[in-house]
Design a protein around this motif. Structure first.
Motif, mmCIF file in Angstrom:
data_model
loop_
_atom_site.group_PDB
_atom_site.id
_atom_site.type_symbol
_atom_site.label_atom_id
_atom_site.label_comp_id
_atom_site.label_asym_id
_atom_site.label_seq_id
_atom_site.Cartn_x
_atom_site.Cartn_y
_atom_site.Cartn_z
ATOM 1 N N ASN A 88 -22.807 -19.073 -61.200
ATOM 2 C CA ASN A 88 -22.529 -19.049 -59.649
ATOM 3 C C ASN A 88 -23.565 -19.902 -58.998
ATOM 4 O OD1 ASN A 88 -20.260 -17.305 -59.590
ATOM 5 N ND2 ASN A 88 -21.363 -15.521 -59.051
ATOM 6 N N TYR B 295 -22.717 -23.620 -59.814
ATOM 7 C CA TYR B 295 -21.711 -23.820 -58.991
ATOM 8 C C TYR B 295 -22.113 -24.532 -57.537
ATOM 9 C CZ TYR B 295 -17.899 -22.351 -62.542
ATOM 10 O OH TYR B 295 -17.179 -22.151 -63.640
ATOM 11 N N GLY B 296 -22.916 -23.457 -56.933
ATOM 12 C CA GLY B 296 -23.383 -23.581 -55.559
ATOM 13 C C GLY B 296 -24.106 -25.063 -55.448
ATOM 14 N N ARG C 182 -23.534 -18.443 -54.810
ATOM 15 C CA ARG C 182 -23.191 -19.514 -54.806
ATOM 16 C C ARG C 182 -23.672 -20.419 -53.620
ATOM 17 N NH1 ARG C 182 -17.015 -21.719 -56.845
ATOM 18 N NH2 ARG C 182 -17.401 -24.120 -56.097
ATOM 19 N N ARG D 245 -26.084 -23.832 -53.467
ATOM 20 C CA ARG D 245 -25.860 -24.641 -52.460
ATOM 21 C C ARG D 245 -27.064 -25.121 -51.707
ATOM 22 N NH1 ARG D 245 -24.653 -25.610 -47.666
ATOM 23 N NH2 ARG D 245 -24.419 -23.334 -47.114
#
Length: 355
Positions: free
Chosen positions: A96, A99-100, A315, A319
């Motif tokens: 996760n 993905y972020g 996530r 980001r």
């Protein structure tokens, strides 16, 4: 009015690229522009006419051209690579987080490279140094547990590598931190169990060397104490953030004659271990035992009954950490510290204790 200049005809056909990757020279020849113009378009220079930009970008999409971040780094004397360094036993957490980071880097021209390590190894900091220098990284995301290591942060600063640290509390300058407020999430779990009427509560913690485990433990214990509930030492077991360690801790807690009516686990993997032991011993969740996890990973909604868990948006955390690295340091200076707030997601694994 003079006619628009037509691009010179190229001898290269896009079909020729089925067996190889197109190069920046190929794109320049096909588009009838200079290599320098293509480079400017790749790097979003305002010095290119919009019509030319659209035509060249359409051609790059047609032939599947992707700029090489290492080559760009050589040309611009800086890297277009962001590193992610981690030592974490929970695979879903790392996925996760990646993905972020990829969400933040998409369309920026930067790429993500990852470096798993063992922070217990005596030479792991040297290994991270080699990784950063060999890849000529633009910056590094430090994920818990390595984000808590001040010696690692000092090493990165000494070689001039930008970094962001993800941690439960502020450990560095605001421009380098993403705070996850783990203490608050654990306190919310304690308040929820007390509101349901539980007083005989147990706690399965993460490793004592992890700052996240310290914050979650203190947040949970302090919240119960404020409500007049003291957690005996016999009800607090340290585990390792893994399914297996959750099983081992649950076996100790649930084999006792005076077993607790509720258990808070400091991650979902350990909570799944509690489910395993409860099923084997014929203990009904939630009728005879309430269970809360932490992370609200996909596992939480896949267990039966679905697990109540403290959600931290991993996530979104990744980001934010990656986005900070591709912003200018001037933009980050003076801004408030970045943070991601946890909150409890109530499902079916908790209910008031049996009379």
């Amino acid at each position: 009015m003079p006619a628009a200049k037509k691009p010179r005809k190229s001898a290269i056909d896009p079909a020729d690229f089925k067996g190889r990757a197109a190069t920046i020279n190929d794109i320049a020849r096909l588009a009838g522009v200079s290599k320098k113009t293509v480079s400017r378009i790749i790097n979003r220079s305002p010095l290119v006419r919009e019509e030319t930009r659209e035509r060249v970008e359409a051609l790059m999409r047609e032939v599947g051209y992707t700029p090489d971040p290492l080559a760009r780094g050589l040309a611009f004397r800086r890297s277009f690579l962001i590193g992610m360094v981690y030592d974490n036993p929970t695979a879903q957490f790392i996925v996760n987080m990646q993905y972020g980071a990829l969400d933040a880097l998409r369309g920026s021209g930067f790429e993500l490279v990852v470096h798993p390590c063992d922070s217990r190894s005596p030479d792991y900091i040297d290994g991270v140094r080699r990784f950063v220098q060999q890849q000529k990284l633009h910056g590094v995301m430090l994920v818990p547990r390595v984000s808590e290591d001040q010696a690692l942060a000092d090493m990165l600063a000494s070689i001039g590598c930008r970094y962001t640290r993800i941690a439960a509390v502020a450990l560095d300058a605001h421009s380098r931190m993403v705070i996850t407020h783990d203490r608050d999430g654990a306190a919310e779990a304690a308040d929820y169990l007390q509101t349901l009427g539980h007083r005989d509560i147990a706690l399965i913690t993460g490793p004592g060397a992890y700052r996240s485990a310290i914050e979650r433990t203190e947040g949970f214990v302090d919240a119960l104490s404020r409500r007049g509930i003291k957690l005996p030492k016999s009800r607090v077991l340290e585990a390792g953030y893994t399914f297996e360690s959750g099983v081992a801790a649950a076996e100790k807690l649930l084999s006792a004659k005076d077993r607790p009516t509720a258990i808070f686990c400091e991650n979902d993997e350990m909570a799944a271990g509690v489910y395993r032991v409860a099923l084997r011993m014929g203990i009904s969740i939630p009728r005879q035992l309430s269970v809360i996890g932490y992370d609200d990973s996909p596992l939480a909604s896949r267990l039966w009954p679905p697990l109540t868990s403290v959600r931290r948006d991993t996530r979104d955390t990744g980001r934010i950490a990656a986005a900070m690295l591709i912003q200018s340091e001037d933009d980050l200076r003076g801004r408030p510290v970045a943070s991601v707030r946890p909150h409890l997601v109530a499902r079916d694994s908790c209910q008031p204790p049996e009379a």
